[in-house]
Design a protein around this motif. Structure first.
Motif, PDB file in Angstrom:
ATOM      1  N   ALA A  25       0.809  -1.218   0.000  1.00 53.02           N
ATOM      2  CA  ALA A  25       0.000   0.000   0.000  1.00 53.02           C
ATOM      3  C   ALA A  25       0.847   1.275   0.000  1.00 53.02           C
ATOM      4  CB  ALA A  25      -0.928  -0.004   1.217  1.00 53.02           C
ATOM      5  N   ILE A  26       2.130   1.143   0.240  1.00 51.26           N
ATOM      6  CA  ILE A  26       3.008   2.315   0.302  1.00 51.26           C
ATOM      7  C   ILE A  26       3.564   2.595  -1.083  1.00 51.26           C
ATOM      8  CG2 ILE A  26       5.106   3.278   1.305  1.00 51.26           C
ATOM      9  CD1 ILE A  26       4.627   1.409   3.717  1.00 51.26           C
ATOM     10  N   ARG A  27       3.393   3.810  -1.550  1.00 53.73           N
ATOM     11  CA  ARG A  27       3.863   4.191  -2.877  1.00 53.73           C
ATOM     12  C   ARG A  27       5.162   4.977  -2.838  1.00 53.73           C
ATOM     13  NH1 ARG A  27       2.082   0.516  -5.609  1.00 53.73           N
ATOM     14  NH2 ARG A  27      -0.105   0.413  -5.997  1.00 53.73           N
ATOM     15  N   THR A  28       5.403   5.726  -1.776  1.00 52.06           N
ATOM     16  CA  THR A  28       6.600   6.558  -1.667  1.00 52.06           C
ATOM     17  C   THR A  28       7.226   6.361  -0.300  1.00 52.06           C
ATOM     18  OG1 THR A  28       5.618   8.201  -3.140  1.00 52.06           O
ATOM     19  CG2 THR A  28       7.511   8.907  -1.843  1.00 52.06           C
ATOM     20  N   PHE A  29       8.523   6.176  -0.284  1.00 51.09           N
ATOM     21  CA  PHE A  29       9.277   5.986   0.944  1.00 51.09           C
ATOM     22  C   PHE A  29      10.175   7.191   1.190  1.00 51.09           C
ATOM     23  CE2 PHE A  29       8.063   1.832  -0.394  1.00 51.09           C
ATOM     24  CZ  PHE A  29       7.950   1.077   0.749  1.00 51.09           C
ATOM     25  N   ALA A  30      10.155   7.728   2.385  1.00 50.02           N
ATOM     26  CA  ALA A  30      11.095   8.763   2.820  1.00 50.02           C
ATOM     27  C   ALA A  30      12.184   8.028   3.597  1.00 50.02           C
ATOM     28  CB  ALA A  30      10.399   9.796   3.695  1.00 50.02           C
ATOM     29  N   ILE A  31      13.409   8.087   3.087  1.00 51.83           N
ATOM     30  CA  ILE A  31      14.501   7.288   3.641  1.00 51.83           C
ATOM     31  C   ILE A  31      15.541   8.192   4.273  1.00 51.83           C
ATOM     32  CG2 ILE A  31      16.282   5.598   3.100  1.00 51.83           C
ATOM     33  CD1 ILE A  31      14.557   4.849   0.616  1.00 51.83           C
ATOM     34  N   ASP A  32      15.758   8.014   5.554  1.00 48.60           N
ATOM     35  CA  ASP A  32      16.820   8.729   6.247  1.00 48.60           C
ATOM     36  C   ASP A  32      18.154   8.270   5.667  1.00 48.60           C
ATOM     37  OD1 ASP A  32      18.000  10.402   8.257  1.00 48.60           O
ATOM     38  OD2 ASP A  32      18.461   8.575   9.369  1.00 48.60           O
ATOM     39  N   MET A  33      19.127   9.145   5.667  1.00 51.40           N
ATOM     40  CA  MET A  33      20.394   8.812   5.023  1.00 51.40           C
ATOM     41  C   MET A  33      21.429   8.249   5.993  1.00 51.40           C
ATOM     42  SD  MET A  33      20.539  12.002   2.376  1.00 51.40           S
ATOM     43  CE  MET A  33      21.922  11.413   1.418  1.00 51.40           C
ATOM     44  N   ASP A  34      21.940   9.073   6.874  1.00 53.10           N
ATOM     45  CA  ASP A  34      23.070   8.675   7.720  1.00 53.10           C
ATOM     46  C   ASP A  34      22.661   7.606   8.726  1.00 53.10           C
ATOM     47  OD1 ASP A  34      25.716   8.777   8.631  1.00 53.10           O
ATOM     48  OD2 ASP A  34      25.178  10.164  10.225  1.00 53.10           O
ATOM     49  N   GLY A  35      23.319   6.466   8.639  1.00 56.86           N
ATOM     50  CA  GLY A  35      23.041   5.357   9.540  1.00 56.86           C
ATOM     51  C   GLY A  35      21.940   4.434   9.052  1.00 56.86           C
ATOM     52  N   THR A  36      21.321   4.788   7.909  1.00 59.24           N
ATOM     53  CA  THR A  36      20.255   3.961   7.355  1.00 59.24           C
ATOM     54  C   THR A  36      20.666   3.356   6.021  1.00 59.24           C
ATOM     55  OG1 THR A  36      18.614   5.349   8.441  1.00 59.24           O
ATOM     56  CG2 THR A  36      17.826   3.933   6.684  1.00 59.24           C
ATOM     57  N   ILE A  37      21.206   4.191   5.126  1.00 58.17           N
ATOM     58  CA  ILE A  37      21.697   3.670   3.852  1.00 58.17           C
ATOM     59  C   ILE A  37      23.222   3.670   3.790  1.00 58.17           C
ATOM     60  CG2 ILE A  37      19.607   4.225   2.588  1.00 58.17           C
ATOM     61  CD1 ILE A  37      21.183   6.599   1.374  1.00 58.17           C
ATOM     62  N   TYR A  38      23.843   4.473   4.633  1.00 56.50           N
ATOM     63  CA  TYR A  38      25.302   4.477   4.721  1.00 56.50           C
ATOM     64  C   TYR A  38      25.723   4.846   6.127  1.00 56.50           C
ATOM     65  CZ  TYR A  38      24.888   9.564   4.342  1.00 56.50           C
ATOM     66  OH  TYR A  38      24.538  10.869   4.554  1.00 56.50           O
ATOM     67  N   LEU A  39      26.979   4.591   6.425  1.00 53.31           N
ATOM     68  CA  LEU A  39      27.570   5.003   7.694  1.00 53.31           C
ATOM     69  C   LEU A  39      28.929   5.598   7.379  1.00 53.31           C
ATOM     70  CD1 LEU A  39      27.136   5.130  10.726  1.00 53.31           C
ATOM     71  CD2 LEU A  39      28.199   2.889  10.917  1.00 53.31           C
ATOM     72  N   GLY A  40      29.121   6.838   7.775  1.00 54.31           N
ATOM     73  CA  GLY A  40      30.351   7.530   7.409  1.00 54.31           C
ATOM     74  C   GLY A  40      30.374   7.734   5.909  1.00 54.31           C
TER      75      GLY A  40
END
Length: 79
Positions: A25-40
């Motif tokens: 049911a979710i069409r758009t995701f808001a994705i935090d960057m630091d610590g979620t998709i990368y670290l440092g």
């Protein structure tokens, strides 16, 4: 036997089917960057596959951060 997924932050369990239904049911995701998709300076090993999976299922996503120490262009270059 039903496979159960347990959240670390919620004491409830949810079946994989229920989770898939909710995610569908979710069409758009808001994705935090630091610590979620990368670290440092390093992307996590799952990041590309996750984002490609969203795209292949025609889901939109946008990146958000609460770190204002860099410009939007700096973050674009990092990705």
């Amino acid at each position: 036997m039903k496979e159960q997924i347990v959240s670390n932050t919620v004491a409830n369990t949810i079946s994989r089917d229920d989770l898939n239904g909710r995610l569908a049911a979710i069409r758009t995701f808001a994705i935090d960057m630091d610590g979620t998709i990368y670290l440092g300076q390093k992307l996590f090993p799952f990041t590309r596959d996750f984002l490609e999976g969203l795209s292949s299922h025609r889901r939109e996503f946008l990146f958000v951060t609460n770190n204002s120490s860099r410009s939007a262009n700096d973050y674009r270059m990092k990705l």
